[in-house]
Design a protein around this motif. Structure first.
Motif, PDB file in Angstrom:
ATOM      1  N   ILE A 110       0.846  -1.205   0.000  1.00 31.01           N
ATOM      2  CA  ILE A 110       0.000   0.000   0.000  1.00 31.01           C
ATOM      3  C   ILE A 110       0.874   1.244   0.000  1.00 31.01           C
ATOM      4  CG2 ILE A 110      -1.703   1.306   1.320  1.00 31.01           C
ATOM      5  CD1 ILE A 110      -2.780  -1.386   2.344  1.00 31.01           C
ATOM      6  N   ALA A 111       1.981   1.196   0.765  1.00 32.84           N
ATOM      7  CA  ALA A 111       2.918   2.320   0.761  1.00 32.84           C
ATOM      8  C   ALA A 111       3.481   2.549  -0.631  1.00 32.84           C
ATOM      9  CB  ALA A 111       4.051   2.061   1.752  1.00 32.84           C
ATOM     10  N   ALA A 112       3.831   1.462  -1.318  1.00 30.72           N
ATOM     11  CA  ALA A 112       4.334   1.591  -2.689  1.00 30.72           C
ATOM     12  C   ALA A 112       3.271   2.192  -3.599  1.00 30.72           C
ATOM     13  CB  ALA A 112       4.771   0.220  -3.212  1.00 30.72           C
ATOM     14  N   GLY A 113       2.017   1.783  -3.383  1.00 31.47           N
ATOM     15  CA  GLY A 113       0.931   2.355  -4.177  1.00 31.47           C
ATOM     16  C   GLY A 113       0.762   3.843  -3.929  1.00 31.47           C
ATOM     17  N   CYS A 114       0.899   4.249  -2.656  1.00 31.27           N
ATOM     18  CA  CYS A 114       0.816   5.681  -2.347  1.00 31.27           C
ATOM     19  C   CYS A 114       1.953   6.449  -3.017  1.00 31.27           C
ATOM     20  CB  CYS A 114       0.865   5.890  -0.839  1.00 31.27           C
ATOM     21  SG  CYS A 114      -0.587   5.296   0.053  1.00 31.27           S
ATOM     22  N   ALA A 115       3.170   5.867  -2.983  1.00 32.26           N
ATOM     23  CA  ALA A 115       4.298   6.525  -3.638  1.00 32.26           C
ATOM     24  C   ALA A 115       4.074   6.633  -5.136  1.00 32.26           C
ATOM     25  CB  ALA A 115       5.588   5.760  -3.345  1.00 32.26           C
TER      26      ALA A 115
ATOM     27  N   TYR B  70      11.791  -3.811  -2.672  1.00 31.68           N
ATOM     28  CA  TYR B  70      11.899  -3.629  -4.117  1.00 31.68           C
ATOM     29  C   TYR B  70      10.575  -3.166  -4.721  1.00 31.68           C
ATOM     30  CZ  TYR B  70      16.304  -6.060  -3.354  1.00 31.68           C
ATOM     31  OH  TYR B  70      17.547  -6.418  -2.891  1.00 31.68           O
ATOM     32  N   ALA B  71       9.451  -3.574  -4.145  1.00 32.23           N
ATOM     33  CA  ALA B  71       8.159  -3.049  -4.603  1.00 32.23           C
ATOM     34  C   ALA B  71       8.070  -1.553  -4.316  1.00 32.23           C
ATOM     35  CB  ALA B  71       7.018  -3.790  -3.921  1.00 32.23           C
TER      36      ALA B  71
ATOM     37  N   LEU C 279       8.171   4.190  -6.107  1.00 31.36           N
ATOM     38  CA  LEU C 279       8.823   5.499  -6.240  1.00 31.36           C
ATOM     39  C   LEU C 279       9.102   5.833  -7.697  1.00 31.36           C
ATOM     40  CD1 LEU C 279      11.388   5.490  -3.278  1.00 31.36           C
ATOM     41  CD2 LEU C 279       9.374   6.951  -3.511  1.00 31.36           C
ATOM     42  N   ALA C 280       9.555   4.840  -8.466  1.00 29.19           N
ATOM     43  CA  ALA C 280       9.861   5.085  -9.878  1.00 29.19           C
ATOM     44  C   ALA C 280       8.601   5.440 -10.661  1.00 29.19           C
ATOM     45  CB  ALA C 280      10.545   3.857 -10.476  1.00 29.19           C
TER      46      ALA C 280
ATOM     47  N   TRP D 278      13.838   5.087 -13.275  1.00 31.03           N
ATOM     48  CA  TRP D 278      13.858   3.627 -13.274  1.00 31.03           C
ATOM     49  C   TRP D 278      15.283   3.086 -13.233  1.00 31.03           C
ATOM     50  CZ3 TRP D 278      10.491   0.105 -12.059  1.00 31.03           C
ATOM     51  CH2 TRP D 278       9.125   0.355 -12.164  1.00 31.03           C
ATOM     52  N   ALA D 279      16.202   3.747 -13.903  1.00 27.15           N
ATOM     53  CA  ALA D 279      17.599   3.284 -13.871  1.00 27.15           C
ATOM     54  C   ALA D 279      18.159   3.364 -12.455  1.00 27.15           C
ATOM     55  CB  ALA D 279      18.452   4.114 -14.832  1.00 27.15           C
ATOM     56  N   LEU D 280      17.810   4.441 -11.724  1.00 29.17           N
ATOM     57  CA  LEU D 280      18.265   4.559 -10.346  1.00 29.17           C
ATOM     58  C   LEU D 280      17.627   3.498  -9.457  1.00 29.17           C
ATOM     59  CD1 LEU D 280      18.150   8.452  -9.886  1.00 29.17           C
ATOM     60  CD2 LEU D 280      20.157   7.016 -10.309  1.00 29.17           C
ATOM     61  N   ALA D 281      16.337   3.229  -9.683  1.00 25.62           N
ATOM     62  CA  ALA D 281      15.650   2.207  -8.888  1.00 25.62           C
ATOM     63  C   ALA D 281      16.284   0.837  -9.112  1.00 25.62           C
ATOM     64  CB  ALA D 281      14.170   2.172  -9.249  1.00 25.62           C
ATOM     65  N   LEU D 282      16.578   0.522 -10.374  1.00 28.64           N
ATOM     66  CA  LEU D 282      17.205  -0.761 -10.683  1.00 28.64           C
ATOM     67  C   LEU D 282      18.623  -0.811 -10.129  1.00 28.64           C
ATOM     68  CD1 LEU D 282      17.244  -3.489 -11.959  1.00 28.64           C
ATOM     69  CD2 LEU D 282      17.577  -2.432 -14.209  1.00 28.64           C
TER      70      LEU D 282
END
Length: 648
Positions: free
Chosen positions: A241-246, A298-299, A304-305, A316-320
């Motif tokens: 849910i936190a990832a969804g909010c982000a 990772y989710a 965030l991305a 996305w490159a930074l997230a990966l």
């Protein structure tokens, strides 16, 4: 069902029977060893059985630790012994031996015996000295103690939990019983249980900002019948849910995401504390605890991305890159620990080649111990390695106050520093100690390498010359091969067969690197080199493609492969061995997947075909790895442990 057989002399007014029933035992009484043996024979082989002396005096939690922990086939404290189904045969043999009077043990007379402790730590006299009594002859010892000694003598390990300040005693006089009861009353059983629910070694943020109240949440959950698995699942859903909010990309969404991420971490601490508080360890719990932390983190990176993309910023490159760096950090930890936890000191020339003693220290570890003697340095050193508690707190605060790009910059900088700090220290330890790697350790490193069919073939062909490679040369060969794959991916012309050349070199060098016995001082770095090469190659190809969807697809692929690698680690740590070779071969091994991604980048008809191809590969890897992982962790062959995971 669990059966407790009470033995020995009855004690009027003893709460022991009620305590055992509260722990889930059906209580039966045996006036002598022969009756106990008869009762044991009548209990179904699939049931847990406990032998408890009726004179037992101690804390309820001492009995809980000794009699209900599912991780150990047999366990005991003074006056109490338990055996799970796998140790029932040993218990029967031992009880028969004791009943027939053939048990071996002390034969000293009571009058000549030395004074010994009768209970756990915390049994003290008014003068503050340990409670002691004269050790009786073997025949006078509680039946449970004699049987426990016979079980151990027969070769079955008996776990003896560390009681700390808890009391477990079998006093043989009224005065001794009164003294033991006073010692029980002097120690708060529940307070000890709550303290022991918290990991002894944790990060600063967890120790001072989470555990002071999360232990009470764990107790609240236990009293309402909630299980650690349910709390773990709640933590996962909270993080999702936190990832969804982000992913909303709004300031309100980022603030909510940060708060929910912290709450998810509170639940993440609570599940382990609940497992330790209530001794609810399980195979499913081990699997969930071992994998959900990575899934949550990772989710959240992906959320965030996505949120940044909604605001017009592609990170996305930074997230990966953050996922790659964190995964490689973990495999460094795992490889070093597996390689060295049972290493022995290399024998000196004058010792005639005799086996050395266990490695206990180096100049580097000596310096570390001296630093630990200064209180504040302990916490600084725990914080700078950015464990999960500090890491998630930093991510949550920066998410709420800044932007996803700043979050990833801070995360990459912090994790890079932590990786350099910890790896440098471990390299120094490895080169300054003379150690012999055990066969178990070399096999663990070979399994962590995740070698596929191509490298296996090369290893078979080059095995004889590879075994003669000196010192760090196998590691240097692995590094050279990884550098070839990464540099070709970074600088080779897209759509050209040249891209495949670097991956082929990588496959060949990988085979040579693992063809020898991985017992060199720095061979534990070979699996991390393979992880860094494979993940970085995927990242670079996706970034260079510069087409919509390439980096998210690469993120999914690396996440699926990383899950397979984490699954391998936790199986090894649980003592169950690596995944089947058939699974590793079906997934292609690290070199096979790297070669396949290079082929896709070199021969895709159009750049826009790369994202669907990477997505398909990610789905195939995820389905195969997850199917086998779930099959294993829910099977009876999985270890019944609650893994501590990464230090919080």
């Amino acid at each position: 069902m669990s059966i407790a057989i009470l033995t020995g002399t009855p004690v009027p007014g003893s709460p022991l029977e009620g305590d055992l029933r509260s722990l889930g035992f059906d209580v039966r009484t045996a006036p002598d060893a022969a009756t106990a043996l008869s009762l044991l024979a009548s209990v179904p082989a699939a049931d847990r059985v406990a032998l408890v002396d009726q004179r037992f005096v101690g804390h309820l939690h001492a009995l809980r630790l000794a009699l209900t922990d599912p991780r150990f086939p047999a366990a005991a404290v003074e006056g109490a012994l338990t055996a799970q189904p796998e140790a029932r045969a040993a218990l029967s043999v031992a009880l028969t031996t004791v009943t027939n009077g053939t048990a071996t043990g002390r034969t000293d007379r009571a009058a000549d015996a030395p004074a010994v402790r009768t209970g756990g730590a915390g049994v003290v006299t008014e003068a503050g000295q340990p409670l002691t009594h004269t050790a009786p002859a073997t025949a006078e010892l509680p039946l449970a103690d004699r049987v426990a000694a016979a079980v151990e003598a027969d070769g079955t390990p008996v776990q003896r939990p560390e009681l700390g300040s808890l009391v477990a005693a079998v006093p043989d006089t009224p005065a001794g019983r009164e003294q033991a009861l006073a010692a029980v009353a002097a120690v708060d059983d529940e307070a000890v249980r709550l303290r022991s629910a918290v990991k002894a070694r944790d990060g600063f943020f967890t120790t001072f900002c989470i555990s002071p109240y999360s232990r009470y949440i764990a107790r609240w959950c236990a009293r309402r019948g909630l299980t650690p698995n349910q709390v773990t699942t709640a933590s996962l859903f909270t993080a999702l849910i936190a990832a969804g909010c982000a992913a909303t990309g709004t300031r309100g969404g980022y603030v909510a995401a940060g708060l929910l991420l912290i709450f998810s971490f509170v639940l993440d601490c609570t599940d382990g504390q609940l497992a330790r508080y209530s001794l609810q360890y399980s195979t499913m719990g081990a699997w969930l605890d071992a994998t959900f932390d990575r899934a949550k983190e990772y989710a959240y990176y992906a959320g965030l991305a996505i949120g940044a993309a909604r605001g017009g910023d592609d990170v996305w490159a930074l997230a990966l890159a953050a996922m790659v760096l964190q995964s490689v950090r973990h495999v460094v930890d795992f490889s070093f620990n597996e390689a060295n936890h049972d290493a022995t000191a290399a024998p000196a020339a004058s010792a005639g080649g005799k086996e050395g003693k266990a490695v206990v220290g180096t100049p580097t570890t000596a310096l570390s111990s001296r630093l630990d003697s200064v209180g504040w340095t302990v916490w600084v050193r725990r914080m700078i390695v950015l464990p999960i508690g500090e890491r998630w707190a930093m991510i949550a605060v920066l998410t709420a106050l800044t932007t996803p790009r700043i979050v990833f910059y801070a995360l990459l900088a912090g994790c890079a520093f932590a990786a350099c700090y910890t790896t440098a220290g471990r390299v120094l330890r490895s080169v300054t100690r003379r150690a012999v790697r055990t066969d178990r350790a070399t096999k663990a490193l070979a399994d962590l390498a995740d070698t596929g069919p191509l490298a296996e073939l090369v290893a078979r062909v080059t095995r004889r010359p590879a075994r003669a490679l000196p010192g760090v040369l196998p590691l240097l060969i692995a590094v050279a091969g990884g550098a070839a794959a990464v540099s070709t991916a970074a600088f080779g012309p897209l759509g050209s067969p040249v891209l495949v050349l670097g991956a082929l070199v990588y496959a060949v060098t990988s085979g040579i690197a693992v063809a020898h016995r991985m017992g060199g001082p720095l061979d534990w770095l070979i699996p991390p080199v393979f992880r860094a090469a494979e993940y970085s190659t995927v990242l670079i190809f996706a970034a260079r493609a510069d087409v919509p969807g390439a980096l998210p697809a690469a993120f999914g692929l690396v996440a699926a492969v990383a899950y397979h690698h984490y699954d391998t680690v936790y199986r090894i740590r649980g003592g169950a061995g690596a995944p089947p070779r058939g699974l590793v071969r079906s997934l292609g091994g690290h070199e096979g997947r790297t070669l396949l991604v290079a082929v896709l980048a070199a021969f895709s008809p159009a750049e826009f075909d790369l994202p669907p191809a990477l997505t398909l590969l990610a789905v195939v890897v995820a389905v195969i790895a997850l199917t086998e992982s779930i099959r294993f962790w829910v099977s009876s062959g999985a270890p019944a442990v609650h893994d501590e995971g990464e230090t919080a």
